[in-house]
Structures are given as structure tokens and as C-alpha cells.
Enzyme design. Sequence first.
Site, PDB file in Angstrom:
ATOM      1  N   CYS A 174      -4.513   9.276   3.779  1.00 46.60           N
ATOM      2  CA  CYS A 174      -5.436   8.907   4.862  1.00 46.60           C
ATOM      3  C   CYS A 174      -4.867   9.158   6.251  1.00 46.60           C
ATOM      4  O   CYS A 174      -5.369   8.610   7.242  1.00 46.60           O
ATOM      5  CB  CYS A 174      -5.845   7.444   4.715  1.00 46.60           C
ATOM      6  SG  CYS A 174      -6.681   7.067   3.167  1.00 46.60           S
ATOM      7  N   CYS A 233      -7.035  -1.005   9.021  1.00 45.52           N
ATOM      8  CA  CYS A 233      -6.918  -1.131   7.573  1.00 45.52           C
ATOM      9  C   CYS A 233      -7.515  -2.421   7.046  1.00 45.52           C
ATOM     10  O   CYS A 233      -7.679  -2.586   5.844  1.00 45.52           O
ATOM     11  CB  CYS A 233      -5.455  -1.041   7.152  1.00 45.52           C
ATOM     12  SG  CYS A 233      -4.440  -2.376   7.797  1.00 45.52           S
TER      13      CYS A 233
END
Length: 263
Positions: A229, A252
Site C-alpha cells: 500500500c 490506517c
Amino acid sequence: MNKPQAPLTAREARDRAVDRIDASARFSEHDAVRLNRMFRGSSTQDMLQSVIKDGLAGDVAVVSSFGAESVVLLHLLAEVDPNIPVLFLDTGKHFAETLAYRDAVVERLGLTNLQVLTPDEAELASKDETGLRWSYDPDGCCEIRKVKPLAKALEKFDAGFTGRKAFQSSTRANLPRFEIDTSDAQGRLKINPLIDWSADDIAAYFEQHDLPRHPLVARGFPSIGCEPCTHKVAPGEDPRSGRWKGWDKTECGIHKPGEEPFL
């Protein structure tokens, strides 16, 4: 006739007190405001010295990704107390360079209390058996591999240091030094020592203390998370624009945009 109960010894009283559940919040918004006012105008070093040595935030830990600029905060903290708990989330998806850098930084700074947090194996097996959840549900992946393990580890701490800085993204632009963790019902304190540091301040501190740099920074990764990511960032772009590229996602889940109070 019942015998009169003997008074508790000091040890028994202490043990009994430990058994009680304290449901009161650790800190309130008022405490955060008070601490922000107390240290207004103070240097980061003076603030950290007082918070750690004088116990102003209770039991504290630092959550570190060992990313691009993490060593700056870790160095500042190690100067005060090298045994401060350093919590690292090993998601199983990190760059190999990050893990090697973590070990090198721990040795270089003399950190003595690294705590590696890992996801629950049973939950991984049931919810991310293929290890590809990041590709279709990045929020769910972060929940399993970051949010839940960290929440469990932080239960024993009253406060946590973060490495967030205002210049990193628009969602962090107005963060104060001290804030209440809105995801924690017990009123845990979040402390952002570097929130008012500029990119130039960070660069100067690296040079002043000859700190090692994450090897991926020179390869175009100014903000480093899990390997699947994290993408390279073009010159002039938001440093965090390479995180979750192509997704409407900026954090996150440990830090949530829109929940940061403005002080």
C-alpha cells in the site's frame, strides 16, 4: 457470634485495591487543554523531559513505524529515557528494508524496550487467509493488522507519543501537541511532540545528530507503510499521497481524520 474481622494488612489492602476496576477516564479534554497551555512556547525537548520524568502523562509509550522520519522522535525520547516502551506493529506486510532499519535504529539509539506487536493468528486465518485483503479492503486489512493489535497493547498505558507532523497532510494541519484519543473510551492521551516541526526542522535534526535515514527515502518514498500500500511520490506532491494510492483513504485507522480537535 461472628468474630470481628481483623483489619487488612498494608499488603492485603494494596492487593484489594488492584482487584478493583477503575472505570474513570484517564484524561479529559480539560486535561489536554491544560497541558497544551502549560507547554505553550516550550521546546520539544523541555516538554518531553517534563512529561516523562515528572510523570505528567502517567505510563507512556511511543508508537513507531520506523518510517522515514521516525528516528527523530525516537532519538528525542532516548535522550530522556532509552527504556521507554517502543511499540512496533509488525503487520507481516512491511518492506524488508523497514525491518532492517528498525533493528539498526534500536541498536544505534540504545533503545532497550522494543515491543513488537503482531496480528491475532486466528483472525488472520479467518479473515485474511490469502493475505490479499489489502487489495480489496484496505480498511479491513489495517483493522486486523494494525488497529486491533495496537488497541490491545495500549490498554496498559495512559498515553502514547506519535510522530505526526502538521506538514505531512491537510488532515494533520491543526493538531495540537496533546489530544484525547477519541477511539479510546478510557480517555487515553495522544501526545504529538513534533506536530509543529517543519520539514526543514526535521532535516536539520537529522544532520545535527547524524541520524541514519530509512533507505527507501532516497528511492522516492517520503512516507513509508506496508509494502503493498505504499508507492513512490513525485516531487512536490503531498508526502503521504503515496499511501493507499487510488483509494479514498488517508489514515490506517490508528489516527482518524476529522477527529482531531483544533486548539
